[in-house]
Design an enzyme around this catalytic site. Structure first.
Site, PDB file in Angstrom:
ATOM      1  N   TYR A   1       1.027  -1.461   0.284  1.00 20.45           N
ATOM      2  CA  TYR A   1       0.388  -0.044  -0.077  1.00 20.45           C
ATOM      3  C   TYR A   1       0.758   1.234  -0.084  1.00 20.45           C
ATOM      4  O   TYR A   1       0.672   2.231  -0.534  1.00 20.45           O
ATOM      5  CB  TYR A   1      -1.146   0.062   1.208  1.00 20.45           C
ATOM      6  CG  TYR A   1      -2.338  -0.836   1.106  1.00 20.45           C
ATOM      7  CD1 TYR A   1      -2.415  -1.904   1.270  1.00 20.45           C
ATOM      8  CD2 TYR A   1      -3.121   0.140   1.918  1.00 20.45           C
ATOM      9  CE1 TYR A   1      -4.008  -2.679   0.666  1.00 20.45           C
ATOM     10  CE2 TYR A   1      -4.585  -0.718   1.402  1.00 20.45           C
ATOM     11  CZ  TYR A   1      -4.788  -1.758   1.036  1.00 20.45           C
ATOM     12  OH  TYR A   1      -5.896  -2.355   0.587  1.00 20.45           O
TER      13      TYR A   1
ATOM     14  N   LYS B   1       3.231 -14.695   2.101  1.00 15.31           N
ATOM     15  CA  LYS B   1       3.176 -16.084   0.799  1.00 15.31           C
ATOM     16  C   LYS B   1       4.796 -16.276   0.771  1.00 15.31           C
ATOM     17  O   LYS B   1       5.471 -15.592  -0.009  1.00 15.31           O
ATOM     18  CB  LYS B   1       3.083 -15.218  -0.893  1.00 15.31           C
ATOM     19  CG  LYS B   1       1.366 -15.022  -0.941  1.00 15.31           C
ATOM     20  CD  LYS B   1       0.368 -16.273  -0.539  1.00 15.31           C
ATOM     21  CE  LYS B   1       0.973 -16.948  -2.305  1.00 15.31           C
ATOM     22  NZ  LYS B   1       0.792 -18.430  -3.074  1.00 15.31           N
TER      23      LYS B   1
ATOM     24  N   ASP C   1      -3.016 -18.002   0.988  1.00 13.04           N
ATOM     25  CA  ASP C   1      -4.047 -18.231  -0.186  1.00 13.04           C
ATOM     26  C   ASP C   1      -5.125 -19.121   0.822  1.00 13.04           C
ATOM     27  O   ASP C   1      -6.146 -19.766   0.798  1.00 13.04           O
ATOM     28  CB  ASP C   1      -3.598 -18.808  -1.166  1.00 13.04           C
ATOM     29  CG  ASP C   1      -2.354 -20.293  -1.118  1.00 13.04           C
ATOM     30  OD1 ASP C   1      -1.402 -20.083  -0.506  1.00 13.04           O
ATOM     31  OD2 ASP C   1      -1.710 -20.208  -2.771  1.00 13.04           O
TER      32      ASP C   1
ATOM     33  N   ASP D   1      -6.468  -6.884   4.244  1.00 16.78           N
ATOM     34  CA  ASP D   1      -8.080  -5.976   3.463  1.00 16.78           C
ATOM     35  C   ASP D   1      -8.164  -7.414   2.504  1.00 16.78           C
ATOM     36  O   ASP D   1      -9.581  -7.655   3.074  1.00 16.78           O
ATOM     37  CB  ASP D   1      -7.520  -5.292   2.796  1.00 16.78           C
ATOM     38  CG  ASP D   1      -8.050  -4.592   1.006  1.00 16.78           C
ATOM     39  OD1 ASP D   1      -9.017  -4.059   2.003  1.00 16.78           O
ATOM     40  OD2 ASP D   1      -7.968  -4.283   0.660  1.00 16.78           O
TER      41      ASP D   1
ATOM     42  N   ASP E   1     -12.366  -9.144   4.204  1.00 16.44           N
ATOM     43  CA  ASP E   1     -13.532  -9.261   3.912  1.00 16.44           C
ATOM     44  C   ASP E   1     -14.158 -10.411   3.500  1.00 16.44           C
ATOM     45  O   ASP E   1     -15.951 -10.926   4.522  1.00 16.44           O
ATOM     46  CB  ASP E   1     -13.430  -8.612   2.245  1.00 16.44           C
ATOM     47  CG  ASP E   1     -13.696  -7.176   2.332  1.00 16.44           C
ATOM     48  OD1 ASP E   1     -13.602  -6.340   3.051  1.00 16.44           O
ATOM     49  OD2 ASP E   1     -14.256  -6.695   0.909  1.00 16.44           O
TER      50      ASP E   1
END
Ligand code: IPM
Ligand code: MG
Length: 362
Positions: free
Chosen positions: A141, A192, A225, A249, A253
């Site tokens: 970001y 990751k 993931d 983020d 959600d």
């Protein structure tokens, strides 16, 4: 001493949902001994329209001087054409960065009364209580270099940089481990590391911090993931999830939706002790339903409860507000997003009033 709450309603449904939280503040002031001075200012597209920037320096100074900040939401299609660095979202990112709000707490809690609102089977989500701890001021970001350039062959290239330093990783790791000790004592750290060096460093630093200070907390590393998949497969394995800005983020959600509606999820963004936290619903500005009285104000009211707990030292009042929300849900009062058979559908304004009525009845 009277504390100050800086309110930033923002765009879209922001003003409507924040108005309902203000009803709760009003009640707490009148009936529960809350001493709180409220200030209002603009953020996002509204600030851009009025001040030419989405988060003005004067607004930043007001936020710095406050004990806590309650925000609605930012963004909307009318600002799609605005310069990238002046778009509504840039205002929120500036607020997070300037105020040093590195720790974003996003609890995903399934209320028993809403078990049928989830798209997952009741036996998978019953009793779910996950806390996502998202790093909020670093990573891709904010990483440099970033931009869009034109290459010699005329092709364009967009690029961003994912970076994390030891101190950025350990300070968010500490927040996660400390919170886990007060909950289920388990942390999943997600990155990751199989494809990104920043993920390798993340894993090494979290491992070292755990060994040095938090060996009593159960720690598991998980690829982001896989975490996304496990959240749907078996969400009750999670207590605290700590992860970077971008994965946080996305995963928040997803976790939010396990609970039935994005309209239920509050969040707290915290900096170092003694600085104001920023509290906001996880959902966005929902421009498609703005002004229609359809928005669910509960995420904002629950965000106010988090402000009472983490910044205003009134955990007792936070408990009262959360109990009132639970009571309203148990009584079958529903906004459209959480409506199910047997429920009574109400407007944004009626939902806020129902919470106030539940407070009065307690
Ligand atoms: C969030 C939002 C923001 C983010 C946007 C509005 C900049 O999606 O708070 O999750 O990406 O962080
Ligand atoms: Mg988001």
């Amino acid at each position: 001493m009277t504390q100050t709450l800086q309110i930033l309603p923002g765009d879209g449904i922001g003003p409507e949902i924040v108005a309902e939280a203000e009803k709760v503040i009003e009640w707490l002031r009148g009936h529960a001994g809350l001493e709180l001075h409220v200030e209002r200012d603009l953020i996002g597209g509204q600030a851009y329209d009025a001040y030419g920037v989405p988060f003005a320096d004067e607004t930043l100074e007001k936020c710095r001087a406050a004990s806590a900040i309650l925000m609605g939401s930012v963004g909307g299609p009318q600002w799609d054409g605005v310069d990238y660095d002046k778009r509504p979202e840039a205002g929120l990112l500036r607020a997070r960065s300037e105020l040093g709000l590195f720790a974003n707490l996003r609890p995903a809690l399934v209320f028993d009364a809403l078990i049928d609102a989830s798209s997952l089977k009741p036996e998978i989500v019953r009793g779910l209580d996950i806390l996502i701890v998202r790093e909020l001021t670093g990573g891709v970001y904010f990483g440099e270099p970033r931009g869009i350039e034109t290459l010699a062959n005329g092709e364009r290239r967009g690029f961003n940089t994912q970076t994390y330093t030891t101190s950025e990783i350990t300070r968010i790791g500490r927040v996660a481990f400390e919170l886990a000790r007060k909950r289920g004592n388990k942390v999943h750290s997600c990155e990751k590391a199989n494809v990104m060096e920043s993920g390798v460093l993340w894993r090494e630093e979290i491992t070292a911090l755990h060994a040095a200070t938090y060996a009593d907390v159960e720690l598991e590393h998980m690829y982001a993931d896989n975490c996304a998949m496990q959240l749907l497969r078996n969400p009750s394995q999670f207590d605290v999830i700590v992860t970077d800005n971008l994965f946080g983020d996305i995963l928040s959600d997803e976790a939010a939706m396990l609970t039935g509606s994005l309209g239920m999820l509050p969040s707290a963004s915290l900096g170092v002790a003694g600085t104001p936290g920023l509290y906001e619903p996880v959902h966005g500005s929902a421009p498609d339903i703005a002004g229609l009285g359809k928005a669910n104000p509960l995420a904002t009211i629950l965000s106010l409860a988090m402000a009472l707990r983490y910044s205003l030292e009134r955990g007792d009042l936070a408990d009262m507000v959360e109990a009132a929300v639970r009571r309203v849900l148990n009584d079958g009062v529903r906004t459209a997003d959480i409506m199910s058979t047997g429920g009574r559908e109400v407007s944004t304004d009626e939902m806020g009033s129902a919470v106030v009525a539940a407070l009065s009845a307690a």
